[in-house]
Scaffold this active site. Structure first.
Site, PDB file in Angstrom:
ATOM      1  N   GLY A  15       9.806 -39.577  77.139  1.00  0.00           N
ATOM      2  CA  GLY A  15       9.135 -38.388  76.637  1.00  0.00           C
ATOM      3  C   GLY A  15       7.887 -38.062  77.441  1.00  0.00           C
ATOM      4  O   GLY A  15       7.053 -38.926  77.688  1.00  0.00           O
ATOM      5  N   GLU A 175      -1.500 -19.228  63.279  1.00  0.00           N
ATOM      6  CA  GLU A 175      -1.835 -18.750  64.622  1.00  0.00           C
ATOM      7  C   GLU A 175      -0.877 -17.651  65.078  1.00  0.00           C
ATOM      8  O   GLU A 175      -1.296 -16.652  65.664  1.00  0.00           O
ATOM      9  CB  GLU A 175      -1.856 -19.929  65.601  1.00  0.00           C
ATOM     10  N   ASP A 304       4.739 -37.861  67.560  1.00  0.00           N
ATOM     11  CA  ASP A 304       5.377 -37.307  66.355  1.00  0.00           C
ATOM     12  C   ASP A 304       6.473 -38.209  65.809  1.00  0.00           C
ATOM     13  O   ASP A 304       6.816 -38.122  64.625  1.00  0.00           O
ATOM     14  CB  ASP A 304       6.020 -35.947  66.672  1.00  0.00           C
ATOM     15  N   GLN A 320      -3.838 -34.858  69.223  1.00  0.00           N
ATOM     16  CA  GLN A 320      -4.811 -35.960  69.257  1.00  0.00           C
ATOM     17  C   GLN A 320      -4.215 -37.309  68.854  1.00  0.00           C
ATOM     18  O   GLN A 320      -4.372 -38.293  69.583  1.00  0.00           O
ATOM     19  CB  GLN A 320      -6.018 -35.615  68.372  1.00  0.00           C
TER      20      GLN A 320
END
Lengths: 456, 456
Positions: A15, A175, A304, A320
């Protein structure tokens, strides 16, 4: 096992997101050989992906080839391939091409994708925002909606309402909503002759009692006020029961929608379940305080894909925590390697701890909410929060060129009220688009399909 | 007929390329109503398209939404639709959506596309370079070729030669060749661990006796020398008889090719033939000295679609003639309208004349050839020609933002030896790519196909 105790160790990083890139850069400082495997050739700065979706930035502004990021680290190699399985006893990663990679240590950081809660047929009707391709698809749909309305107005004298429905009121939903509202009310006003883009309605449908569930209540209220000031409607406790071309169902109520976007749920990469360890309901692997799954101290789950709790709450799937997990795993591998080479094992009992600097979400081009936890505590909203958001995001963009490009693009957009990347590329289909238009016989679409799937 | 003599006239412009945009901007100065119709929502600065294909620039750097270009002209409207036919007696344009547009004057500037000389199945094996989608497809294939070789080298210890074959030695072929050579030899050298990108071979196959047939012989020689200095091989008199995955046939000789690109032939937009007037063998409409087809002084054919000769030679299908034709047609319409309103018809006998300022083609990042005809005559090559090329192309880019963006991107690329937009987006198929990889079951490809063709 790949190598004995006194041989240079091999680390596989799966990844190239925030966790994987940060792990590889930290590992590069050690005397180990690193292979980073990703299906894509580039790293995406996901916090700014919505700005590509809404045509302010270009993909190249926020994406960077992984090779380019890691080019100066001679002990890191990059492999563009897809991981399809693991052989944990022989410590091998299985690749889609059929070959295998041996490892002494494995960092698995394959991230997450959208979850449609089992309704996978909604995916094509309501795209989510995880990749550059998602972003350009959203951009295409939003821009085509205005083009379609203009044409309908010109030809028939009326058009269905320009409703943009965003399912999910987390940071991404908020957003996207602010940005669509800006596009319609600020940037597009002079572009059309028959429709008034400012009549566009943006609606957020959030199932839980509040938007921005991870934020403190006062900032949730502020965010809602700022969204309302932009004309964005927010409905909380609104459960979407169906997604169809042109509308969504909220319980039994039909809500018209020219474009539906999905910001509601994520699920972990399927590689987590392939490993065979216990996962939570999203597919995140349950790890211990060293980010290891049970009985495998040589495997680290980061980003994640990892289910990590602090103070009883799962860490959010944002940049973060992913970056910190990647760095932690790399440093711990450094200590484990050092121990094999005779070090006293200092720091080997140090668990992962998330250093939370806070969270931010923008609301249009002038406002934001910021839950700041470092270097001081504060709840900011409005323009100061927006300025903070802007500076932090430019600072964390990888690559000097990208920082300059994004900064100048923003300055231009902000001062000129024009956005720069409003291109409709790819095929021209759109749910609700006239059936005679953009069907597969359209030569350009046919051609792109031919290119996508060579007939051998 | 749309309107009588004393009513405000309607002008339809078909096509948002150089001819159409320049026609619309010139027409906007008149008291007429203009509708510009294009299938795309953006204008492409085609002379720089190869820089998108080779990952130096981003699509948004060289493309600009048509609405945005024309937004300040209140008498111009833009319609995103496709023209599928004409009713010349009633003076109507037929659109794919089924509606019709009436006109008093029609400017048809729908351009040209690739010609595979009847071998349309070559299109998917050897993409050409006419659109932004073409450019990103070429970028994808070139970058994937290096990724594939790296993986083969790592897994099997060898890889097929990195041959890039460009069919056609006109300006586009020469520019693509120079740029691929630069990418391989300058920008990518540090990015790979197993292959040496500098071993890539670029080969131009040109059927005629010389490359750059439209240039003077001394510049043809210079161009070939500069290409050879970059390591690009040039074969003239080489007739490609077949294109297959992994190779092309030159007469009976098999030439290996990791990626084949098409820069050999163009044909006019099919709209020319739909009009029903005589065309040349490429489908360009034969027009008189006023750019009108026979017996239709209200119709103007401009740009690549028009067959216009000066001094016995057909004008090339490049930006300058197209821009001048668009402006000429618009001004002539102004005179015709003025005559209807009682002017004396001054200038009505003035034919179209091409003011030839010269031609330029770049060869890599330091050289070019320039056949300058204005403001002085000169044959330039090497670095001075390259600098001239650079300044001229920045100057003619539409939009201040784009000029700044392109200039800063070039400056960065030139000084840093890094290029900025090396993203592989879209599907991951490649001729010669391992069959187990990137087949349609690949989830991301499946998803993009689903999005492209909604199953209703």
């Amino acid at each position: 096992m790949a190598t004995g105790n006194n041989v240079r160790k091999r680390v596989i990083v799966v990844g190239g997101g925030f966790a994987g890139i940060n792990a590889a850069m930290e590992l590069a400082k050690l005397s180990v050989d690193i292979t980073l495997v990703d299906r894509k050739n580039y790293h995406t700065f996901q916090p700014l992906l919505y700005q590509v979706a809404l045509a302010v930035l270009s993909p190249a502004d926020i994406a960077q080839p992984i090779r380019s990021i890691l080019r100066d680290h001679q002990n890191v190699e990059v492999l563009m391939d897809e991981v399809v399985g693991f052989d944990l006893s022989d410590q091998r990663v299985l690749l889609k091409t059929g070959s295998q990679l041996e490892y002494d240590y494995l960092i698995l950081a394959s991230g997450s994708t959208h979850s449609y809660f089992g309704k996978d047929d909604w995916a094509k009707l309501a795209p989510g925002l995880k990749t550059v391709e998602d972003a350009t698809e959203i951009r295409r749909r939003v821009l085509l909606a205005f083009e379609l309305a203009e044409r309908q107005m010109q030809e028939a004298g009326s058009h269905p309402p320009l409703n943009f429905v965003i399912v999910g009121g987390g940071p991404t939903g908020v957003e996207l909503a602010g940005a669509i509202s800006d596009i319609a009310k600020l940037y597009m006003t002079k572009d059309f002759r028959h429709i008034d883009p400012a009549t566009a309605q943006v609606l957020i449908l959030e199932g839980s009692p509040s938007i921005l569930a991870a934020y403190p209540p006062d900032l949730q209220v502020k965010a809602r006020e700022q969204l309302n000031a932009l004309g964005v409607q927010v409905r909380t406790g609104a459960h979407v029961t169906d997604v169809q071309p042109g509308y969504v169902m909220v319980d039994d109520e039909r809500v018209e929608s020219a474009v539906t976007l999905w910001a509601a749920g994520v699920q972990a990469s399927p590689l987590g379940k392939l490993l065979g360890f216990p996962t939570d309901r999203r597919g995140c692997v349950l790890v211990d305080q060293f980010l290891n799954p049970p009985n495998h101290p040589e495997i680290f789950i980061c980003g994640d894909l990892a289910h990590v709790e602090e103070n009883g709450r799962q860490l959010p799937g944002v940049a973060q925590p992913a970056m910190q997990m990647g760095v932690y795993a790399a440093r711990r591998i450094g200590r484990l390697v050092a121990r094999d080479f005779g070090s006293d094992g200092t720091g080997l009992n140090q668990p992962f701890h998330y250093f939370d600097k806070g969270d931010m979400a923008t609301i249009g081009r002038k406002a934001a909410v910021a839950n700041i936890k470092w270097p001081f505590h504060g709840h900011w909203s409005g323009f100061p929060a927006w300025m903070t958001w802007l500076l932090v995001h430019i600072f964390f963009l990888i690559g000097f060129r990208n920082r300059i490009a994004v900064f100048s693009q923003w300055a231009w957009t902000y001062l000129s009220f024009r956005d720069g990347a409003r291109l409709i590329t790819g095929s021209q289909n759109l749910p609700g688009w006239n059936e005679n238009y953009g069907t597969p016989e359209d030569a350009s679409i046919q051609r792109s399909l031919d290119l996508a799937v060579p007939k051998t």
